[in-house]
Enzyme design. Structure first.
Site, short mmCIF file in Angstrom:
data_model
loop_
_atom_site.label_atom_id
_atom_site.label_comp_id
_atom_site.label_asym_id
_atom_site.label_seq_id
_atom_site.Cartn_x
_atom_site.Cartn_y
_atom_site.Cartn_z
N GLY A 46 0.83 -1.20 0.00
CA GLY A 46 0.00 0.00 0.00
C GLY A 46 0.86 1.24 0.00
O GLY A 46 2.08 1.19 0.02
N SER A 47 0.18 2.38 -0.01
CA SER A 47 0.87 3.66 -0.07
C SER A 47 -0.06 4.74 0.47
O SER A 47 -1.28 4.57 0.50
CB SER A 47 1.24 3.98 -1.52
OG SER A 47 1.92 5.19 -1.63
N GLY A 48 0.53 5.85 0.93
CA GLY A 48 -0.26 6.99 1.34
C GLY A 48 -1.16 6.76 2.54
O GLY A 48 -2.22 7.36 2.65
N SER A 49 -0.74 5.87 3.45
CA SER A 49 -1.49 5.56 4.67
C SER A 49 -2.81 4.83 4.40
O SER A 49 -3.66 4.73 5.29
CB SER A 49 -1.78 6.82 5.50
OG SER A 49 -0.59 7.48 5.84
N GLY B 231 -5.44 2.22 4.44
CA GLY B 231 -5.71 1.02 5.22
C GLY B 231 -4.93 0.90 6.50
O GLY B 231 -5.03 -0.11 7.19
N ARG C 100 11.35 4.50 -3.56
CA ARG C 100 10.92 5.53 -4.51
C ARG C 100 11.14 6.89 -3.88
O ARG C 100 11.49 7.00 -2.70
CB ARG C 100 9.43 5.36 -4.83
CG ARG C 100 8.57 5.37 -3.56
CD ARG C 100 7.12 5.57 -3.80
NE ARG C 100 6.31 5.40 -2.60
CZ ARG C 100 6.15 6.31 -1.66
NH1 ARG C 100 6.77 7.47 -1.74
NH2 ARG C 100 5.38 6.07 -0.60
#
Length: 421
Positions: A156-159, A161, A285
């Site tokens: 995942g990414s960006g918080s 979940g 990244r």
């Protein structure tokens, strides 16, 4: 002379996605976006970015599209600004004989469970954790680790979940929700596993690493729990020397332990003691949240340009040439509300831009659009960036500017006519 192309495999929808394409063009290379749906990226049409529609989750289809491009131009590099497609871009670069990170290393790093195992195995400080695929196992892990715990996807990414669960009922509910998902927000198949982790306290930071060099340390501001939405950053972080050293050394050790060391890595950590830094996670990244732009404005180091240069096989430019301080604050809604009319939105942005030191103030949403409390990065409504000669001045200016942006949000009853006036 044949054109030289920089292939961008998908993108993030805002921020550095657009900047990657612009930096490539500035360097005399034609950026080409390979994506399943160009409509996801409004900037592509606005900037007239060349796009090739292809199923980027299908390796054979992607390779066919790339070979077609090779017939007409020289492919000079492959990159992505999206966390989800870093392994795909790395594998494609390798297949083309172009610079890039080790595909297996970034693939392992993208799986946060495997990443956690590798960090622990290398003795890098990190929270206690368990990988589970059943709700009952999540409950058992929470009991063993000790409440509260953080429950989150392994990818995942960006918080997205990520949630702090204070009791077993919350663990069961959130674990059940995550495990029931078959695909993520990008339509990529979910792995059917989640992480249950110890909740680390202490201030949160990131270290932006390039290769195996710690470039800068960033102070993070996180919104109200139980979500972990980043609502601001300060560059560089104002820290005592020993804490700065602890963060930088832990970040570089983590990057080395994961077999990374090419290009950018965004390492998130918490200071859990006066000289102790523990790694929350490593992202192979560039940072999101406009951090590269803050670094450029504060330090004179253009991390986006450096990443593009690395992909093109050119030594990146990482010498510091600026000594300012930069802060960003994101606007999030306190409760369910709605954005005002166009004129009111324009007035709020104009007022925010008058705050001394403010260099950027923007809203992301359209007039009359509903907003609500943020649970991840998608809940952000806008941002303000300020630059000053001292950390406190930059932070205060960004706080003031984003507060003025917030005047564009009405918390009137959404069902009344006043809300839409």
């Amino acid at each position: 002379m044949r054109e030289r192309l920089l292939l961008l495999v998908e993108s993030n929808t805002t921020g550095t996605g657009r900047l990657f394409a612009r930096r490539a063009a500035e360097l005399g290379v034609v950026p080409v976006l390979l994506c399943a749906d160009p409509g996801r990226y409004p900037y592509a049409a606005e900037d007239r970015l060349r796009s090739v529609v292809v199923d980027t989750s299908d390796e054979a289809a992607l390779w066919t599209a790339v070979r077609a491009l090779e017939d007409e131009a020289t492919i000079a590099g492959v990159l992505t600004s999206s966390e989800y497609y870093v392994p795909t871009a790395a594998a494609l670069a390798y297949r083309l004989g172009l610079p890039g990170p080790a595909a297996e290393a970034v693939r392992a790093c993208r799986d946060k469970a495997e990443q956690r195992r590798m960090l622990v195995g290398a003795g890098v400080g990190s929270p206690d954790f368990a990988v589970v695929s059943e709700v009952a196992d999540a409950l058992a892990a929470a009991r063993g680790i000790g409440l509260p715990v953080v429950v989150k996807p392994v990818q995942g990414s960006g918080s997205l979940g990520v949630r702090l669960c204070a009791d077993l009922d919350e663990v069961a509910e959130h674990a059940g929700t995550l495990l029931a998902a078959t695909v993520n927000e990008r339509g990529i198949a979910s792995p059917g596993r989640i992480l249950v982790e110890e909740y680390l306290t202490g201030p949160e930071f990131s270290v932006e690493v390039f290769g195996t060099d710690a470039v800068v340390t960033v102070a993070k501001h996180v919104g109200a729990l139980p979500s972990f939405v980043e609502i601001g950053h300060d560059v560089p972080a104002a820290l005592p020397g020993e804490q700065e050293i602890a963060l930088r050394e832990s970040a570089v050790r983590a990057v080395r332990a994961l077999g990374l060391g090419w290009g950018a890595a965004h390492v998130e950590l918490r200071l859990t003691g006066p000289r102790t830094a523990e790694v929350i996670e490593v992202n192979p990244r560039l940072a999101g949240g406009m951090i590269p732009e803050l670094v450029r404005r504060a330090c004179g180091i253009d991390l986006v340009r450096a990443q593009v240069l690395a992909a093109l096989g050119t030594a990146p430019e990482l010498e510091r040439s600026g000594y300012a301080r930069a802060s960003i604050r994101f606007l999030t809604a306190e409760q369910d509300g709605i954005l005002a009319r166009s004129a009111s939105l324009a007035e709020a942005v104009a007022r925010a831009r008058t705050v001394p030191g403010t260099v950027e103030a923007v809203l992301y949403r359209a007039p009359g659009e509903p907003v609500g409390p943020a649970e991840d990065f998608r809940g952000r409504v806008g941002h303000a960036i300020a630059v000053a000669d001292r950390s406190v001045r930059a932070a205060e200016a960004a706080d003031r500017a984003v507060a003025l942006l917030g005047e564009a949000v009405s918390y009137a009853d959404l069902h009344t006519e006043e809300a839409f006036a």
